[in-house]
Design an enzyme around this catalytic site. Structure first.
Site, short mmCIF file in Angstrom:
data_model
loop_
_atom_site.label_atom_id
_atom_site.label_comp_id
_atom_site.label_asym_id
_atom_site.label_seq_id
_atom_site.Cartn_x
_atom_site.Cartn_y
_atom_site.Cartn_z
N SER A 107 65.44 46.04 61.66
CA SER A 107 66.88 46.32 61.80
C SER A 107 67.04 47.44 62.81
CB SER A 107 67.47 46.77 60.46
OG SER A 107 67.19 45.85 59.44
N LYS A 182 73.66 42.22 60.79
CA LYS A 182 72.85 43.04 59.88
C LYS A 182 73.52 44.40 59.64
CE LYS A 182 69.40 44.79 57.53
NZ LYS A 182 69.15 44.44 56.13
N LYS A 250 69.50 55.38 58.79
CA LYS A 250 69.43 54.80 60.15
C LYS A 250 70.47 53.69 60.32
CE LYS A 250 66.61 51.59 60.26
NZ LYS A 250 66.38 50.15 60.15
P1 NAD Z 1 58.00 50.31 56.17
O1 NAD Z 1 58.16 51.72 56.61
O2 NAD Z 1 57.53 50.03 54.79
O3 NAD Z 1 57.02 49.52 57.17
C1 NAD Z 1 57.05 49.68 58.55
C2 NAD Z 1 55.69 49.30 59.12
O4 NAD Z 1 55.75 49.42 60.54
C3 NAD Z 1 54.54 50.22 58.65
O5 NAD Z 1 53.52 49.46 58.04
C4 NAD Z 1 54.03 50.87 59.93
O6 NAD Z 1 52.64 51.01 60.01
C5 NAD Z 1 54.49 49.88 60.98
N1 NAD Z 1 54.60 50.53 62.29
C6 NAD Z 1 55.41 51.55 62.66
N2 NAD Z 1 55.17 51.90 63.93
C7 NAD Z 1 54.18 51.08 64.37
C8 NAD Z 1 53.47 50.96 65.59
N3 NAD Z 1 53.74 51.76 66.62
N4 NAD Z 1 52.51 49.99 65.67
C9 NAD Z 1 52.24 49.18 64.64
N5 NAD Z 1 52.87 49.26 63.45
C10 NAD Z 1 53.82 50.20 63.32
O7 NAD Z 1 59.43 49.64 56.44
P2 NAD Z 1 60.05 48.32 55.73
O8 NAD Z 1 60.77 48.75 54.50
O9 NAD Z 1 59.04 47.25 55.70
O10 NAD Z 1 61.20 47.97 56.81
C11 NAD Z 1 60.91 47.37 58.07
C12 NAD Z 1 62.23 46.99 58.73
O11 NAD Z 1 62.92 46.05 57.88
C13 NAD Z 1 63.19 48.17 58.94
O12 NAD Z 1 63.89 48.01 60.14
C14 NAD Z 1 64.13 48.05 57.74
O13 NAD Z 1 65.40 48.63 58.01
C15 NAD Z 1 64.21 46.54 57.56
N6 NAD Z 1 64.53 46.06 56.20
C16 NAD Z 1 63.90 46.62 55.12
C17 NAD Z 1 64.24 46.14 53.84
C18 NAD Z 1 63.60 46.73 52.59
O14 NAD Z 1 64.11 46.44 51.48
N7 NAD Z 1 62.55 47.52 52.68
C19 NAD Z 1 65.18 45.11 53.69
C20 NAD Z 1 65.75 44.55 54.82
C21 NAD Z 1 65.42 45.04 56.09
#
Ligand code: NAD
Length: 305
Positions: A107, A182, A250
């Site tokens: 997102s 979104k 964010k």
């Molecule tokens: P998270 O922090 O659990 O996971 C993010 C992942 O990205 C981590 O494993 C990290 O290692 C990886 N990452 C970050 N920088 C990196 C890089 N330079 N190279 C490789 N990997 C990298 O976050 P999440 O909760 O999984 O959310 C991910 C996205 O999905 C976000 O944009 C969030 O807003 C969106 N989202 C999350 C949810 C939820 O319920 N958690 C629901 C809908 C949407």
């Protein structure tokens, strides 16, 4: 879901998955269950081990992960991380093969998606923005809503893969449109959680049985997916993420900026954005967004005051 066979594995596109966090891990595992070959890269070793245990391949870098991929999926926290994994010498655009399809499911701001699609087109790589809603549970159960921006042809190509991850999958318009939808989703979810949190404190202070109250409320017009999914968080004061307050902060920034740019007023959204920001400033950024309940409790002189 049928068990993948050797023939499905060879006909399905090869997938590179970048970002194996709360969402990326279960989503990539659903692709493995559907028979896709998935090569992953993320920053935490335990998440790479988890992918390997589920049958995926682990790469040592983004360049290695994407080199052979037909489809590259990114699921990282925000715009700066999408830019970090996409651009530069070691990034996706430099190392993916021409004709590959990049599906960014993070997102992020609509403008970042538009800029990425433009930069990728210059290298013969097609892009879709495809953020999701449904939370960790929706990711595990493969029932996410997926809002897509980009070209119809790329959407049609991506659809079978997206169907292994979600249930409601809609092409919303050109690049950035998925992110705009979104942003609206995050506005609705935050306001809904805040309303539920206020109701919880009101009900408890009134001496009503909270579990019974939330059950009956969820059967009527006040019911919602938010209430169904977050009810136990409220009842047990369990704020294990889930979806972190940091990420919703964010997203409230994204929707506030995007609405200002088109002249749309979001009066209630602006207040809830401030409440999310305040919760974060008080050190609760790592908690699930259902922790908005803590802010209402503090305002009401409750247990966390
Ligand atoms: P998270 O922090 O659990 O996971 C993010 C992942 O990205 C981590 O494993 C990290 O290692 C990886 N990452 C970050 N920088 C990196 C890089 N330079 N190279 C490789 N990997 C990298 O976050 P999440 O909760 O999984 O959310 C991910 C996205 O999905 C976000 O944009 C969030 O807003 C969106 N989202 C999350 C949810 C939820 O319920 N958690 C629901 C809908 C949407």
């Amino acid at each position: 879901m049928s068990t993948p066979t050797d023939s499905t594995r060879t006909t399905l596109p090869k997938v590179a998955w970048i970002g194996l966090g709360i969402m990326g891990s279960p989503m990539s595992e659903n692709l493995l269950k559907a028979g896709y070959e998935v090569t992953g890269f993320t920053l935490e070793q335990d998440k790479l081990d988890r992918l390997a245990a589920a049958g995926g391949k682990v790469a040592a870098s983004i360049a290695e992960a994407v080199a052979q991929a037909d489809v590259i999926v990114t699921m990282v926290p925000a715009s700066p991380q999408v830019e970090a994994v996409s651009y530069g010498h070691d990034g996706i655009l430099e190392n993916a093969r021409e004709g590959a399809l990049l599906i960014d499911m993070s997102s992020i701001t609509p403008q970042t998606s538009i800029d990425l699609a433009k930069a990728a087109a210059g290298r013969g790589i097609r892009v879709l923005d495809a953020p999701v809603s449904g939370g960790e549970a929706g990711a595990i159960e493969a029932v996410l809503s997926i809002m897509v921006g980009g070209a119809r042809e790329a959407f049609d190509e991506a659809l079978p893969l997206l169907e292994a991850l979600g249930r409601t999958i809609v092409l919303c318009g050109p690049h950035g449109s998925g992110q705009t939808v979104k942003a609206a989703n995050q506005l609705i979810v935050a306001v809904n959680i805040q309303a539920c949190a206020e109701a919880v404190v009101f009900l408890e202070k009134s001496g009503v049985d909270l579990r019974a109250a939330l059950d009956v409320l969820n059967g009527g017009l006040a019911g919602s997916t938010v209430l169904a999914r977050k009810k136990d968080n409220f009842l047990n004061r369990d704020f294990t993420p889930g979806f972190r307050i940091d990420l919703h902060h964010k997203d409230m920034g994204i929707v506030t900026d995007a609405a200002r740019a088109v002249g749309a007023a979001l009066p209630v959204g602006a207040v809830v954005a401030q409440l999310v920001a305040s919760l974060r400033a008080q050190g609760d950024g790592g908690l699930d967004h259902s922790a908005l309940l803590r802010a209402v409790e503090r305002l009401s002189g409750g247990q966390f005051a």
